[in-house]
Design a protein around this motif. Structure first.
Motif, PDB file in Angstrom:
ATOM      1  N   VAL A 103       0.849  -1.193   0.000  1.00 50.07           N
ATOM      2  CA  VAL A 103       0.000   0.000   0.000  1.00 50.07           C
ATOM      3  C   VAL A 103       0.882   1.239   0.000  1.00 50.07           C
ATOM      4  O   VAL A 103       1.926   1.283   0.655  1.00 50.07           O
ATOM      5  N   CYS A 104       0.458   2.231  -0.778  1.00 51.44           N
ATOM      6  CA  CYS A 104       1.183   3.494  -0.825  1.00 51.44           C
ATOM      7  C   CYS A 104       0.178   4.631  -0.752  1.00 51.44           C
ATOM      8  O   CYS A 104      -1.037   4.414  -0.870  1.00 51.44           O
ATOM      9  N   ALA A 105       0.683   5.826  -0.535  1.00 53.26           N
ATOM     10  CA  ALA A 105      -0.164   7.022  -0.494  1.00 53.26           C
ATOM     11  C   ALA A 105       0.417   8.079  -1.410  1.00 53.26           C
ATOM     12  O   ALA A 105       1.627   8.330  -1.386  1.00 53.26           O
ATOM     13  N   TYR A 106      -0.433   8.672  -2.216  1.00 47.97           N
ATOM     14  CA  TYR A 106      -0.076   9.835  -3.014  1.00 47.97           C
ATOM     15  C   TYR A 106      -0.649  11.036  -2.284  1.00 47.97           C
ATOM     16  O   TYR A 106      -1.869  11.166  -2.156  1.00 47.97           O
ATOM     17  N   VAL A 107       0.243  11.861  -1.742  1.00 47.44           N
ATOM     18  CA  VAL A 107      -0.164  12.969  -0.882  1.00 47.44           C
ATOM     19  C   VAL A 107      -0.078  14.270  -1.660  1.00 47.44           C
ATOM     20  O   VAL A 107       1.011  14.726  -2.028  1.00 47.44           O
ATOM     21  N   LEU A 108      -1.239  14.871  -1.909  1.00 47.19           N
ATOM     22  CA  LEU A 108      -1.322  16.129  -2.643  1.00 47.19           C
ATOM     23  C   LEU A 108      -0.944  17.268  -1.708  1.00 47.19           C
ATOM     24  O   LEU A 108      -1.537  17.425  -0.643  1.00 47.19           O
ATOM     25  N   LYS A 109       0.029  18.058  -2.112  1.00 44.79           N
ATOM     26  CA  LYS A 109       0.557  19.150  -1.287  1.00 44.79           C
ATOM     27  C   LYS A 109      -0.066  20.506  -1.630  1.00 44.79           C
ATOM     28  O   LYS A 109       0.502  21.543  -1.311  1.00 44.79           O
ATOM     29  N   THR A 110      -1.225  20.500  -2.260  1.00 43.93           N
ATOM     30  CA  THR A 110      -1.876  21.737  -2.679  1.00 43.93           C
ATOM     31  C   THR A 110      -2.262  22.574  -1.460  1.00 43.93           C
ATOM     32  O   THR A 110      -2.944  22.076  -0.567  1.00 43.93           O
ATOM     33  N   PRO A 111      -1.839  23.842  -1.392  1.00 45.50           N
ATOM     34  CA  PRO A 111      -2.198  24.694  -0.250  1.00 45.50           C
ATOM     35  C   PRO A 111      -3.710  24.906  -0.140  1.00 45.50           C
ATOM     36  O   PRO A 111      -4.425  24.922  -1.156  1.00 45.50           O
ATOM     37  N   LYS A 112      -4.180  25.069   1.072  1.00 45.88           N
ATOM     38  CA  LYS A 112      -5.600  25.284   1.336  1.00 45.88           C
ATOM     39  C   LYS A 112      -6.151  26.439   0.506  1.00 45.88           C
ATOM     40  O   LYS A 112      -7.247  26.343  -0.059  1.00 45.88           O
ATOM     41  N   GLU A 113      -5.399  27.533   0.397  1.00 44.55           N
ATOM     42  CA  GLU A 113      -5.864  28.711  -0.333  1.00 44.55           C
ATOM     43  C   GLU A 113      -6.130  28.373  -1.802  1.00 44.55           C
ATOM     44  O   GLU A 113      -7.093  28.856  -2.392  1.00 44.55           O
ATOM     45  N   GLU A 114      -5.283  27.536  -2.395  1.00 44.00           N
ATOM     46  CA  GLU A 114      -5.481  27.119  -3.782  1.00 44.00           C
ATOM     47  C   GLU A 114      -6.713  26.225  -3.900  1.00 44.00           C
ATOM     48  O   GLU A 114      -7.484  26.342  -4.862  1.00 44.00           O
ATOM     49  N   CYS A 115      -6.919  25.333  -2.940  1.00 42.17           N
ATOM     50  CA  CYS A 115      -8.115  24.474  -2.949  1.00 42.17           C
ATOM     51  C   CYS A 115      -9.380  25.328  -2.864  1.00 42.17           C
ATOM     52  O   CYS A 115     -10.353  25.066  -3.580  1.00 42.17           O
ATOM     53  N   LEU A 116      -9.361  26.359  -2.003  1.00 45.09           N
ATOM     54  CA  LEU A 116     -10.514  27.257  -1.880  1.00 45.09           C
ATOM     55  C   LEU A 116     -10.750  28.015  -3.189  1.00 45.09           C
ATOM     56  O   LEU A 116     -11.907  28.196  -3.618  1.00 45.09           O
ATOM     57  N   GLU A 140      -0.326  14.274   9.297  1.00 55.63           N
ATOM     58  CA  GLU A 140       0.748  13.861   8.398  1.00 55.63           C
ATOM     59  C   GLU A 140       0.632  12.384   8.040  1.00 55.63           C
ATOM     60  O   GLU A 140       0.294  11.550   8.884  1.00 55.63           O
ATOM     61  N   VAL A 141       0.917  12.085   6.797  1.00 57.46           N
ATOM     62  CA  VAL A 141       0.852  10.712   6.300  1.00 57.46           C
ATOM     63  C   VAL A 141       2.226  10.079   6.504  1.00 57.46           C
ATOM     64  O   VAL A 141       3.156  10.345   5.746  1.00 57.46           O
ATOM     65  N   ASN A 142       2.357   9.276   7.555  1.00 58.92           N
ATOM     66  CA  ASN A 142       3.648   8.668   7.866  1.00 58.92           C
ATOM     67  C   ASN A 142       3.499   7.338   8.607  1.00 58.92           C
ATOM     68  O   ASN A 142       4.387   6.938   9.349  1.00 58.92           O
ATOM     69  N   GLU A 143       2.379   6.657   8.400  1.00 61.24           N
ATOM     70  CA  GLU A 143       2.144   5.398   9.088  1.00 61.24           C
ATOM     71  C   GLU A 143       3.146   4.337   8.663  1.00 61.24           C
ATOM     72  O   GLU A 143       3.624   4.331   7.522  1.00 61.24           O
ATOM     73  N   ASP A 144       3.451   3.425   9.592  1.00 60.02           N
ATOM     74  CA  ASP A 144       4.347   2.305   9.305  1.00 60.02           C
ATOM     75  C   ASP A 144       3.781   1.466   8.166  1.00 60.02           C
ATOM     76  O   ASP A 144       2.582   1.181   8.124  1.00 60.02           O
ATOM     77  N   GLY A 145       4.642   1.074   7.255  1.00 61.46           N
ATOM     78  CA  GLY A 145       4.250   0.210   6.155  1.00 61.46           C
ATOM     79  C   GLY A 145       3.585   0.933   4.999  1.00 61.46           C
ATOM     80  O   GLY A 145       3.147   0.302   4.043  1.00 61.46           O
ATOM     81  N   LEU A 146       3.520   2.251   5.080  1.00 64.03           N
ATOM     82  CA  LEU A 146       2.876   3.030   4.034  1.00 64.03           C
ATOM     83  C   LEU A 146       3.937   3.819   3.263  1.00 64.03           C
ATOM     84  O   LEU A 146       4.602   4.680   3.818  1.00 64.03           O
ATOM     85  N   GLU A 147       4.122   3.458   2.017  1.00 68.10           N
ATOM     86  CA  GLU A 147       5.069   4.161   1.156  1.00 68.10           C
ATOM     87  C   GLU A 147       4.417   5.485   0.717  1.00 68.10           C
ATOM     88  O   GLU A 147       3.334   5.482   0.140  1.00 68.10           O
ATOM     89  N   VAL A 148       5.082   6.599   1.003  1.00 69.35           N
ATOM     90  CA  VAL A 148       4.492   7.913   0.753  1.00 69.35           C
ATOM     91  C   VAL A 148       5.144   8.571  -0.461  1.00 69.35           C
ATOM     92  O   VAL A 148       6.360   8.649  -0.563  1.00 69.35           O
ATOM     93  N   HIS A 149       4.283   9.076  -1.364  1.00 77.43           N
ATOM     94  CA  HIS A 149       4.729   9.797  -2.554  1.00 77.43           C
ATOM     95  C   HIS A 149       4.116  11.203  -2.535  1.00 77.43           C
ATOM     96  O   HIS A 149       2.921  11.344  -2.801  1.00 77.43           O
ATOM     97  N   PRO A 150       4.899  12.232  -2.213  1.00 74.57           N
ATOM     98  CA  PRO A 150       4.360  13.588  -2.267  1.00 74.57           C
ATOM     99  C   PRO A 150       4.087  13.999  -3.715  1.00 74.57           C
ATOM    100  O   PRO A 150       4.840  13.657  -4.619  1.00 74.57           O
ATOM    101  N   VAL A 151       2.968  14.711  -3.918  1.00 70.94           N
ATOM    102  CA  VAL A 151       2.584  15.170  -5.242  1.00 70.94           C
ATOM    103  C   VAL A 151       2.298  16.664  -5.149  1.00 70.94           C
ATOM    104  O   VAL A 151       1.487  17.088  -4.329  1.00 70.94           O
TER     105      VAL A 151
END
Length: 153
Positions: A103-116, A140-151
Motif C-alpha cells: 500500500v502506498c499514499a499519493y499525498v497532494l501538497k496543494t495549499p488550502k488557499e489554492e483548494c478554496l 501527516e501521512v507517515n504510518e508504518d508500512g505506508l510508502e508515501v509519494h508527495p505530489v
C-alpha cells in the motif's frame, strides 16, 4: 494471510484536501491500468447526490467491498478519497495488511488557499468550511508500512 505475496495487487490511497487534485492524479493512474474507486461516485450512484449523512455507512461499506474484491482479483486499486486523518486511513491499511498487498499514499501538497480558489470555479463545489475543517484536522501521512509519494498539486 498477513504476509505480502506478489499477486500484482496494490493499493494506493489518495490523500489531500477537497479540490487538491486527487481525482486528476487518480485518473492518471487509471489510464495506466489502475482501477479507481471513488466514494463520491458511489454516493451519486446510490442516492444521486453528494454527501448525505444517513447514507455514509452504506457508501463506505460499498467502497470497502469494491476495494477488497478488486484486490482479491489481483488488481491495482486507487482509492480516490481525501484520507486526511489517520482514522480515515487506518481501515485501508488494515485491509492491505490482511490481504498481504503493498500500500502506498499519493499525498497532494496543494495549499488550502489554492483548494478554496479552485472550489469557487468548480462544477461541484463543496462548502468552503469543509475545506477549512479538513485543513485543520490534517494529520501527516507517515504510518508504518505506508510508502508515501508527495505530489505537487
Amino acid at each position: 494471510m498477513g504476509s505480502e505475496r506478489d499477486t500484482g495487487a496494490r493499493l494506493a490511497l489518495m490523500c489531500g484536501l477537497p479540490k487538491s487534485g486527487k481525482t486528476t492524479y487518480a485518473r492518471r493512474l487509471q489510464s495506466h491500468g489502475w482501477v479507481r474507486v471513488c466514494p463520491d461516485e458511489i454516493r451519486r450512484a446510490l442516492h444521486g447526490r453528494g454527501h448525505y449523512p444517513p447514507a455514509e455507512p452504506l457508501v463506505w461499506a460499498n467502497a470497502e467491498l469494491s476495494v477488497r474484491a478488486l484486490l482479491l482479483g489481483g488488481h491495482r486499486v486507487v482509492l480516490d478519497a481525501t484520507n486526511t486523518t489517520r482514522h480515515r486511513r487506518a481501515p485501508w491499511l488494515r485491509l492491505a495488511r490482511e490481504l498481504g498487498v503493498p500500500v502506498c499514499a499519493y499525498v497532494l501538497k496543494t495549499p488550502k488557499e489554492e483548494c478554496l480558489r479552485r472550489n469557487q470555479t468548480s462544477e461541484e463545489p463543496v462548502p468552503p468550511e469543509v475545506i477549512d475543517r479538513m485543513a485543520r484536522q490534517w494529520e501527516e501521512v507517515n504510518e508504518d508500512g505506508l510508502e508515501v509519494h508527495p505530489v505537487e498539486g
